[in-house]
Design a protein around this motif. Structure first.
Motif, PDB file in Angstrom:
ATOM      1  N   THR A   1     -19.905  68.691  38.380  1.00  0.00           N
ATOM      2  CA  THR A   1     -18.858  67.670  38.337  1.00  0.00           C
ATOM      3  C   THR A   1     -19.472  66.298  38.086  1.00  0.00           C
ATOM      4  N   ILE A   2     -18.904  65.561  37.116  1.00  0.00           N
ATOM      5  CA  ILE A   2     -19.396  64.211  36.851  1.00  0.00           C
ATOM      6  C   ILE A   2     -18.320  63.144  37.073  1.00  0.00           C
ATOM      7  N   TRP A   3     -17.041  63.555  37.284  1.00  0.00           N
ATOM      8  CA  TRP A   3     -15.973  62.569  37.438  1.00  0.00           C
ATOM      9  C   TRP A   3     -14.834  63.162  38.252  1.00  0.00           C
ATOM     10  N   ALA A   4     -14.206  62.326  39.074  1.00  0.00           N
ATOM     11  CA  ALA A   4     -13.029  62.739  39.854  1.00  0.00           C
ATOM     12  C   ALA A   4     -12.041  61.582  39.911  1.00  0.00           C
ATOM     13  N   TYR A   5     -10.744  61.946  39.914  1.00  0.00           N
ATOM     14  CA  TYR A   5      -9.695  60.922  39.950  1.00  0.00           C
ATOM     15  C   TYR A   5      -8.447  61.487  40.621  1.00  0.00           C
ATOM     16  N   GLU A   6      -7.962  60.791  41.618  1.00  0.00           N
ATOM     17  CA  GLU A   6      -6.723  61.148  42.307  1.00  0.00           C
ATOM     18  C   GLU A   6      -5.607  60.333  41.654  1.00  0.00           C
ATOM     19  N   SER A   7      -4.716  61.026  40.912  1.00  0.00           N
ATOM     20  CA  SER A   7      -3.661  60.347  40.169  1.00  0.00           C
ATOM     21  C   SER A   7      -2.317  60.468  40.879  1.00  0.00           C
TER      22      SER A   7
ATOM     23  N   PRO B   1      -5.435  65.217  29.517  1.00  0.00           N
ATOM     24  CA  PRO B   1      -4.111  65.322  30.147  1.00  0.00           C
ATOM     25  C   PRO B   1      -4.181  65.280  31.675  1.00  0.00           C
ATOM     26  N   ILE B   2      -4.136  64.085  32.233  1.00  0.00           N
ATOM     27  CA  ILE B   2      -4.225  63.888  33.682  1.00  0.00           C
ATOM     28  C   ILE B   2      -2.894  64.308  34.330  1.00  0.00           C
ATOM     29  N   LYS B   3      -2.998  65.043  35.424  1.00  0.00           N
ATOM     30  CA  LYS B   3      -1.832  65.475  36.199  1.00  0.00           C
ATOM     31  C   LYS B   3      -1.854  64.791  37.564  1.00  0.00           C
TER      32      LYS B   3
ATOM     33  N   ILE C   1     -13.675  66.218  36.035  1.00  0.00           N
ATOM     34  CA  ILE C   1     -14.325  66.572  34.775  1.00  0.00           C
ATOM     35  C   ILE C   1     -15.694  67.136  35.108  1.00  0.00           C
ATOM     36  N   LYS C   2     -15.999  68.279  34.474  1.00  0.00           N
ATOM     37  CA  LYS C   2     -17.304  68.905  34.652  1.00  0.00           C
ATOM     38  C   LYS C   2     -17.986  69.066  33.300  1.00  0.00           C
TER      39      LYS C   2
ATOM     40  N   THR D   1     -13.924  58.031  39.677  1.00  0.00           N
ATOM     41  CA  THR D   1     -15.295  57.827  40.124  1.00  0.00           C
ATOM     42  C   THR D   1     -16.241  58.788  39.430  1.00  0.00           C
ATOM     43  N   PHE D   2     -17.291  58.253  38.824  1.00  0.00           N
ATOM     44  CA  PHE D   2     -18.344  59.090  38.261  1.00  0.00           C
ATOM     45  C   PHE D   2     -19.343  59.432  39.352  1.00  0.00           C
TER      46      PHE D   2
END
Length: 163
Positions: free
Chosen positions: A72-78, A129-131, A137-138, A157-158
């Motif tokens: 994993t290189i990125w995470a986002y709580e949308s 396509p962010i949900k 993202i990996k 966050t990366f």
């Protein structure tokens, strides 16, 4: 004495065979992840990393990796669904690699895939396509893929794959 010597040789031979099997299966196991969405979608990362030079600065991730498995290189709580435009570069000097999105329902979406024979030159833009919920993202590599990657995302966050 002679019986103990034979047992020692048998034990040594069996130990060498077992170690060889474990070493031989290790990288193969990591490479099997490449086509296994259930393992890629897992919250924990599973990878073998032979080389890692990663930098993160103000919404930009840059990495030079030799990778088998997924990290994993990125995470986002949308809070909403939307399409995110992500400028990126991805070049492969050996093996094959892909960038994937894991949506909040653990669905794996292949964003881009490259091999050493089909390298994209220069910067391109991904539509991601962010949900609503936690998106990740990996980077996924096959057989110690030699990867150069750069992503530019101003949300989320990366993080580095390396330990």
């Amino acid at each position: 004495m002679r019986m103990a010597s034979k047992k020692g040789i048998v034990l040594l031979t069996m130990t060498i065979i077992m170690i060889s099997l474990f070493i031989g299966c290790g990288n193969n196991t990591m490479s099997k992840i490449y086509n296994d969405d259930s393992k890629i979608a897992n919250v924990s990362d599973t990878f073998g990393l032979d080389e890692s030079e990663e930098t993160i600065e103000s919404g930009i991730y840059k990495g030079k990796l030799k990778l088998s498995g997924s990290g994993t290189i990125w995470a986002y709580e949308s809070s909403t669904d939307f399409d995110l435009q992500v400028p990126y570069t991805l070049s492969i000097n050996g093996g094959k690699a892909k960038i994937v999105l894991i949506s909040p329902d653990n669905k794996v979406v292949n964003l881009v895939e490259n091999t050493a024979k089909a390298t994209i030159k220069g910067e391109t833009v991904l539509t991601v396509p962010i949900k609503k919920g936690n998106n990740r993202i990996k980077v996924v590599g096959y057989e110690k893929a030699d990867i150069n990657i750069e992503l530019q995302i101003d949300k989320g966050t990366f993080k580095k794959i390396s330990f």
